[in-house]
Write a protein that holds these residues in place. Structure first.
Motif, PDB file in Angstrom:
ATOM      1  N   GLN A 464      87.115  80.741  32.120  1.00 25.61           N
ATOM      2  CA  GLN A 464      86.422  82.023  32.258  1.00 25.61           C
ATOM      3  C   GLN A 464      84.955  81.775  32.591  1.00 25.61           C
ATOM      4  O   GLN A 464      84.337  80.844  32.073  1.00 25.61           O
ATOM      5  CB  GLN A 464      86.529  82.826  30.951  1.00 25.61           C
ATOM      6  N   LEU A 465      84.409  82.595  33.468  1.00 27.31           N
ATOM      7  CA  LEU A 465      82.977  82.600  33.766  1.00 27.31           C
ATOM      8  C   LEU A 465      82.430  83.953  33.339  1.00 27.31           C
ATOM      9  O   LEU A 465      82.912  84.998  33.785  1.00 27.31           O
ATOM     10  CB  LEU A 465      82.727  82.374  35.255  1.00 27.31           C
ATOM     11  N   VAL A 466      81.425  83.940  32.462  1.00 24.36           N
ATOM     12  CA  VAL A 466      80.805  85.174  31.986  1.00 24.36           C
ATOM     13  C   VAL A 466      79.374  85.198  32.501  1.00 24.36           C
ATOM     14  O   VAL A 466      78.589  84.291  32.208  1.00 24.36           O
ATOM     15  CB  VAL A 466      80.830  85.256  30.445  1.00 24.36           C
ATOM     16  N   GLU A 467      79.037  86.232  33.258  1.00 27.71           N
ATOM     17  CA  GLU A 467      77.711  86.331  33.871  1.00 27.71           C
ATOM     18  C   GLU A 467      76.927  87.493  33.270  1.00 27.71           C
ATOM     19  O   GLU A 467      77.510  88.494  32.848  1.00 27.71           O
ATOM     20  CB  GLU A 467      77.850  86.504  35.382  1.00 27.71           C
ATOM     21  N   PRO A 468      75.598  87.407  33.261  1.00 31.83           N
ATOM     22  CA  PRO A 468      74.787  88.505  32.729  1.00 31.83           C
ATOM     23  C   PRO A 468      74.987  89.783  33.536  1.00 31.83           C
ATOM     24  O   PRO A 468      75.035  89.749  34.762  1.00 31.83           O
ATOM     25  CB  PRO A 468      73.353  87.977  32.884  1.00 31.83           C
ATOM     26  N   ASP A 469      75.141  90.906  32.818  1.00 30.33           N
ATOM     27  CA  ASP A 469      75.227  92.186  33.517  1.00 30.33           C
ATOM     28  C   ASP A 469      74.403  93.272  32.835  1.00 30.33           C
ATOM     29  O   ASP A 469      74.359  94.408  33.295  1.00 30.33           O
ATOM     30  CB  ASP A 469      76.688  92.648  33.639  1.00 30.33           C
ATOM     31  N   ALA A 470      73.775  92.904  31.718  1.00 30.71           N
ATOM     32  CA  ALA A 470      72.935  93.871  31.010  1.00 30.71           C
ATOM     33  C   ALA A 470      71.685  93.198  30.467  1.00 30.71           C
ATOM     34  O   ALA A 470      71.180  93.559  29.398  1.00 30.71           O
ATOM     35  CB  ALA A 470      73.732  94.513  29.875  1.00 30.71           C
ATOM     36  N   ALA A 471      71.189  92.207  31.213  1.00 30.66           N
ATOM     37  CA  ALA A 471      70.044  91.432  30.731  1.00 30.66           C
ATOM     38  C   ALA A 471      68.816  92.293  30.438  1.00 30.66           C
ATOM     39  O   ALA A 471      68.133  92.059  29.429  1.00 30.66           O
ATOM     40  CB  ALA A 471      69.700  90.329  31.723  1.00 30.66           C
ATOM     41  N   PRO A 472      68.481  93.305  31.262  1.00 35.90           N
ATOM     42  CA  PRO A 472      67.301  94.122  30.933  1.00 35.90           C
ATOM     43  C   PRO A 472      67.422  94.817  29.571  1.00 35.90           C
ATOM     44  O   PRO A 472      66.445  94.908  28.824  1.00 35.90           O
ATOM     45  CB  PRO A 472      67.249  95.129  32.089  1.00 35.90           C
ATOM     46  N   VAL A 473      68.620  95.315  29.263  1.00 35.05           N
ATOM     47  CA  VAL A 473      68.836  95.956  27.962  1.00 35.05           C
ATOM     48  C   VAL A 473      68.597  94.961  26.842  1.00 35.05           C
ATOM     49  O   VAL A 473      67.896  95.244  25.859  1.00 35.05           O
ATOM     50  CB  VAL A 473      70.276  96.522  27.881  1.00 35.05           C
ATOM     51  N   TYR A 474      69.153  93.776  26.990  1.00 33.24           N
ATOM     52  CA  TYR A 474      69.016  92.767  25.950  1.00 33.24           C
ATOM     53  C   TYR A 474      67.608  92.189  25.899  1.00 33.24           C
ATOM     54  O   TYR A 474      67.140  91.771  24.829  1.00 33.24           O
ATOM     55  CB  TYR A 474      70.068  91.667  26.135  1.00 33.24           C
ATOM     56  N   ASP A 475      66.910  92.151  27.024  1.00 33.23           N
ATOM     57  CA  ASP A 475      65.509  91.730  27.003  1.00 33.23           C
ATOM     58  C   ASP A 475      64.692  92.646  26.098  1.00 33.23           C
ATOM     59  O   ASP A 475      63.866  92.184  25.293  1.00 33.23           O
ATOM     60  CB  ASP A 475      64.923  91.743  28.419  1.00 33.23           C
ATOM     61  N   ALA A 476      64.913  93.956  26.231  1.00 31.61           N
ATOM     62  CA  ALA A 476      64.179  94.917  25.402  1.00 31.61           C
ATOM     63  C   ALA A 476      64.562  94.762  23.931  1.00 31.61           C
ATOM     64  O   ALA A 476      63.698  94.764  23.038  1.00 31.61           O
ATOM     65  CB  ALA A 476      64.457  96.336  25.883  1.00 31.61           C
ATOM     66  N   LEU A 477      65.865  94.611  23.661  1.00 34.27           N
ATOM     67  CA  LEU A 477      66.316  94.432  22.285  1.00 34.27           C
ATOM     68  C   LEU A 477      65.786  93.130  21.688  1.00 34.27           C
ATOM     69  O   LEU A 477      65.406  93.076  20.507  1.00 34.27           O
ATOM     70  CB  LEU A 477      67.843  94.437  22.231  1.00 34.27           C
ATOM     71  N   TYR A 478      65.736  92.080  22.522  1.00 35.19           N
ATOM     72  CA  TYR A 478      65.200  90.809  22.042  1.00 35.19           C
ATOM     73  C   TYR A 478      63.717  90.952  21.684  1.00 35.19           C
ATOM     74  O   TYR A 478      63.267  90.404  20.673  1.00 35.19           O
ATOM     75  CB  TYR A 478      65.373  89.718  23.096  1.00 35.19           C
ATOM     76  N   GLY A 479      62.971  91.696  22.497  1.00 33.63           N
ATOM     77  CA  GLY A 479      61.556  91.916  22.192  1.00 33.63           C
ATOM     78  C   GLY A 479      61.368  92.588  20.834  1.00 33.63           C
ATOM     79  O   GLY A 479      60.473  92.217  20.062  1.00 33.63           O
ATOM     80  N   GLU A 480      62.223  93.577  20.536  1.00 31.60           N
ATOM     81  CA  GLU A 480      62.146  94.251  19.241  1.00 31.60           C
ATOM     82  C   GLU A 480      62.513  93.289  18.107  1.00 31.60           C
ATOM     83  O   GLU A 480      61.868  93.270  17.054  1.00 31.60           O
ATOM     84  CB  GLU A 480      63.098  95.449  19.220  1.00 31.60           C
ATOM     85  N   TRP A 481      63.573  92.509  18.321  1.00 23.66           N
ATOM     86  CA  TRP A 481      64.015  91.544  17.310  1.00 23.66           C
ATOM     87  C   TRP A 481      62.939  90.492  17.050  1.00 23.66           C
ATOM     88  O   TRP A 481      62.642  90.150  15.900  1.00 23.66           O
ATOM     89  CB  TRP A 481      65.301  90.880  17.803  1.00 23.66           C
ATOM     90  N   LYS A 482      62.324  90.001  18.115  1.00 21.58           N
ATOM     91  CA  LYS A 482      61.289  88.971  17.974  1.00 21.58           C
ATOM     92  C   LYS A 482      60.071  89.525  17.237  1.00 21.58           C
ATOM     93  O   LYS A 482      59.418  88.807  16.467  1.00 21.58           O
ATOM     94  CB  LYS A 482      60.898  88.442  19.354  1.00 21.58           C
ATOM     95  N   GLN A 483      59.768  90.807  17.446  1.00 20.70           N
ATOM     96  CA  GLN A 483      58.654  91.424  16.737  1.00 20.70           C
ATOM     97  C   GLN A 483      58.939  91.462  15.235  1.00 20.70           C
ATOM     98  O   GLN A 483      58.048  91.185  14.416  1.00 20.70           O
ATOM     99  CB  GLN A 483      58.425  92.843  17.260  1.00 20.70           C
ATOM    100  N   GLU A 484      60.169  91.783  14.864  1.00 18.74           N
ATOM    101  CA  GLU A 484      60.545  91.740  13.448  1.00 18.74           C
ATOM    102  C   GLU A 484      60.463  90.320  12.897  1.00 18.74           C
ATOM    103  O   GLU A 484      59.972  90.100  11.791  1.00 18.74           O
ATOM    104  CB  GLU A 484      61.966  92.298  13.261  1.00 18.74           C
ATOM    105  N   LEU A 485      60.928  89.352  13.662  1.00 17.80           N
ATOM    106  CA  LEU A 485      60.873  87.955  13.245  1.00 17.80           C
ATOM    107  C   LEU A 485      59.447  87.512  12.981  1.00 17.80           C
ATOM    108  O   LEU A 485      59.182  86.778  12.025  1.00 17.80           O
ATOM    109  CB  LEU A 485      61.519  87.067  14.310  1.00 17.80           C
ATOM    110  N   SER A 486      58.531  87.954  13.831  1.00 18.38           N
ATOM    111  CA  SER A 486      57.145  87.489  13.723  1.00 18.38           C
ATOM    112  C   SER A 486      56.538  87.805  12.364  1.00 18.38           C
ATOM    113  O   SER A 486      55.655  87.079  11.884  1.00 18.38           O
ATOM    114  CB  SER A 486      56.294  88.105  14.843  1.00 18.38           C
ATOM    115  N   LYS A 487      57.018  88.868  11.712  1.00 21.17           N
ATOM    116  CA  LYS A 487      56.477  89.241  10.405  1.00 21.17           C
ATOM    117  C   LYS A 487      56.789  88.192   9.351  1.00 21.17           C
ATOM    118  O   LYS A 487      56.068  88.067   8.355  1.00 21.17           O
ATOM    119  CB  LYS A 487      57.050  90.585   9.979  1.00 21.17           C
TER     120      LYS A 487
END
Length: 491
Positions: A464-487
């Motif tokens: 199976q090959l799985v390719e990104p298809d929602a990277a912008p959505v996950y980029d935004a979610l990752y930014g929020e997650w990383k902000q929580e981590l930074s605390k």
């Protein structure tokens, strides 16, 4: 001609028997049926019994024989993969002196930190490729200081795979790859590290005979062969840590190739032809299975301790089962309705300079969130932890265009695989492979049945090959997650 592969994991022992000529997997087995216990006598400690491992290995081999798919007497060589960085100590009678201090145990961090400072940051990185950190040498230093009566009885210091080979053959051997993962090896001198042995006051006599990784590490003893239905004297011809072995099993052997795994811990592992290191030792560099002084192949390893162990914890907490939880998680939109999980509850994390920050569940709304939200948020949090670590690898020149992984452990979950691919924005090729199969084929290389990895893995193709298809959505979610981590990273 058949090959037996043994994969000594944290949760269980897996074994596989393959046909050397056809590369076909004839049978696999696992033991125990429930996850093996990690002993934690104090917070941050993690131990397992080496003799318990050996009992599990024997049970798994008997179970795979019981398949009736082959004649055990046709097995010609044995390969071993094992959980990395564990400390096993035996005396002159080859008796285990104490439980193994395993990879996720955090007690030795101060010992490694003192060595790092005393040896010198630049010298350590240039010669060891790492800080002594929380690796095997630092764990031995803890025993030396805190358990002197145990230390005085040591005849050999072993990595977990060395110990299983010892039980099979009666011979104590090790490899450059094993010594490098223990932080005993000086890459500049191509020998045991005078700095490490000198600072900690270790005697080099405790190091077993060093042999090539792909070579004979002894023959199976007559009594062991009789007990396990094997032919007396068949050789153990391969021993490698689980992550180098996982890379081998995915034919990741040359510079620029990258593998991933998501078991109890999670790893991205890339191969370099340079003696590369991270200035903060947040990702680590060890000799790969095909390393030599003439053709340097270094495995650059990102490790996230809290991966499958968090996934299991959520399952157990909710009293669910994986199929139903995955289905429930898949019905939710990315982001888990604002619920976020930091999966760092399994000891000191290298990506945070060996700090313990603990696992965190954030933004929990008792009127909104249920088990499926927690399960999805956990898998997304693990994927975001991979992205955090991969960005450190990118800082160090590792920029994968594709990542290979076995369709096993957490990569069996479509939710996790989707989150991983989109969070990292890197396609993933999934293969039907695991550590025990890799160990079996590694044994074929070590026995000379295959000329090299290319021949051992001829014809291997992704399922199976799985390719990104929602990277912008996950980029935004990752930014929020990383902000929580930074605390939690503010000192």
């Amino acid at each position: 001609m058949l090959l037996l592969g043994i994969d000594l994991g944290t949760s269980s022992i897996k074994v596989a028997v393959t046909d050397a000529a056809t590369h076909r997997v004839l049978a696999t087995a696992q033991f125990p049926d429930t996850e093996a216990v990690i002993l934690s006598k104090q917070p941050g400690w993690a131990e397992q019994s080496p003799d318990g491992w050996w009992e599990y290995v024997q049970a798994a081999i008997r179970r795979v024989h019981a398949s009736g798919a082959y004649d055990p007497l046709d097995i010609a060589a044995v390969g071993i993969a094992y959980q990395m960085h564990g400390l096993v100590l035996v005396d002159r009678e080859q008796r285990v002196l104490r439980d193994s201090i395993i990879w996720c145990d955090s007690r030795a961090v101060p010992y490694g930190d003192r060595a790092f400072e005393a040896i010198g940051v630049q010298r350590s990185l240039q010669r060891l490729l790492n800080s002594p950190g929380n690796f095997t040498a630092a764990k031995l230093a803890w025993v030396k200081e805190n358990e002197p009566s145990v230390y005085e009885q040591i005849d050999r210091v072993l990595l977990p795979g060395d110990f299983i080979a010892l039980r099979l053959t009666g011979e104590a051997t090790t490899t450059i790859s094993a010594l490098s993962e223990g932080i005993f090896w000086d890459f500049a001198a191509d020998g045991l590290s005078e700095d490490v042995f000198g600072f900690f006051g270790f005697d080099k006599r405790v190091v077993p005979e060093i042999r090539p990784l792909f070579s004979t590490h002894g023959g199976v003893k007559a009594d062991v062969a009789a007990a396990l239905g094997l032919k007396k004297g068949i050789p153990v011809t391969y021993k490698a840590g689980d992550q180098p072995n996982n890379a081998l099993s995915l034919n990741v052997l040359e510079p620029g190739e990258v593998a991933a795994t998501a078991g109890t811990s999670g790893v991205i592992y890339g191969v370099s032809d340079a003696l590369t290191f991270d200035p903060g030792s947040r990702v680590n560099s060890f000799a790969h299975v095909n390393y030599s002084a003439e053709a340097r192949r270094v495995g650059v390893l990102l490790c996230i301790n809290g991966t499958g162990i968090l996934n299991r914890w959520v399952r157990d907490l909710t009293r669910g089962e994986y199929t139903a939880l995955n289905a429930g998680a898949a019905s939710l939109a990315p982001g888990s309705a604002g619920l976020k999980v930091l999966p760092f509850g399994n000891g000191a994390e290298r990506i945070f300079y060996n700090r313990i920050i603990g696992a965190q569940v954030l933004n929990l709304d008792l009127n909104v969130h249920g088990p499926a939200h927690l399960y999805r948020a956990g898998q997304e949090g693990i994927a975001f932890a991979f992205r955090y670590g991969l960005d450190i690898m990118r800082e160090n020149g590792m920029n994968p265009g594709v990542i290979r992984a076995g369709k096993a452990n957490m990569f069996q979950s479509p939710v996790f695989t989707e989150a991983f691919v989109n969070a990292t924005n890197v396609p993933v090729e999934l293969y039907t492979s695991d550590g025990s199969i890799g160990a079996a084929l590694g044994a074929g290389i070590g026995a000379g049945i295959y000329r090299d990895g290319k021949e051992a893995f001829a014809g291997m193709k992704p399922v199976q090959l799985v390719e990104p298809d929602a990277a912008p959505v996950y980029d935004a979610l990752y930014g929020e997650w990383k902000q929580e981590l930074s605390k939690f990273l503010i000192k």
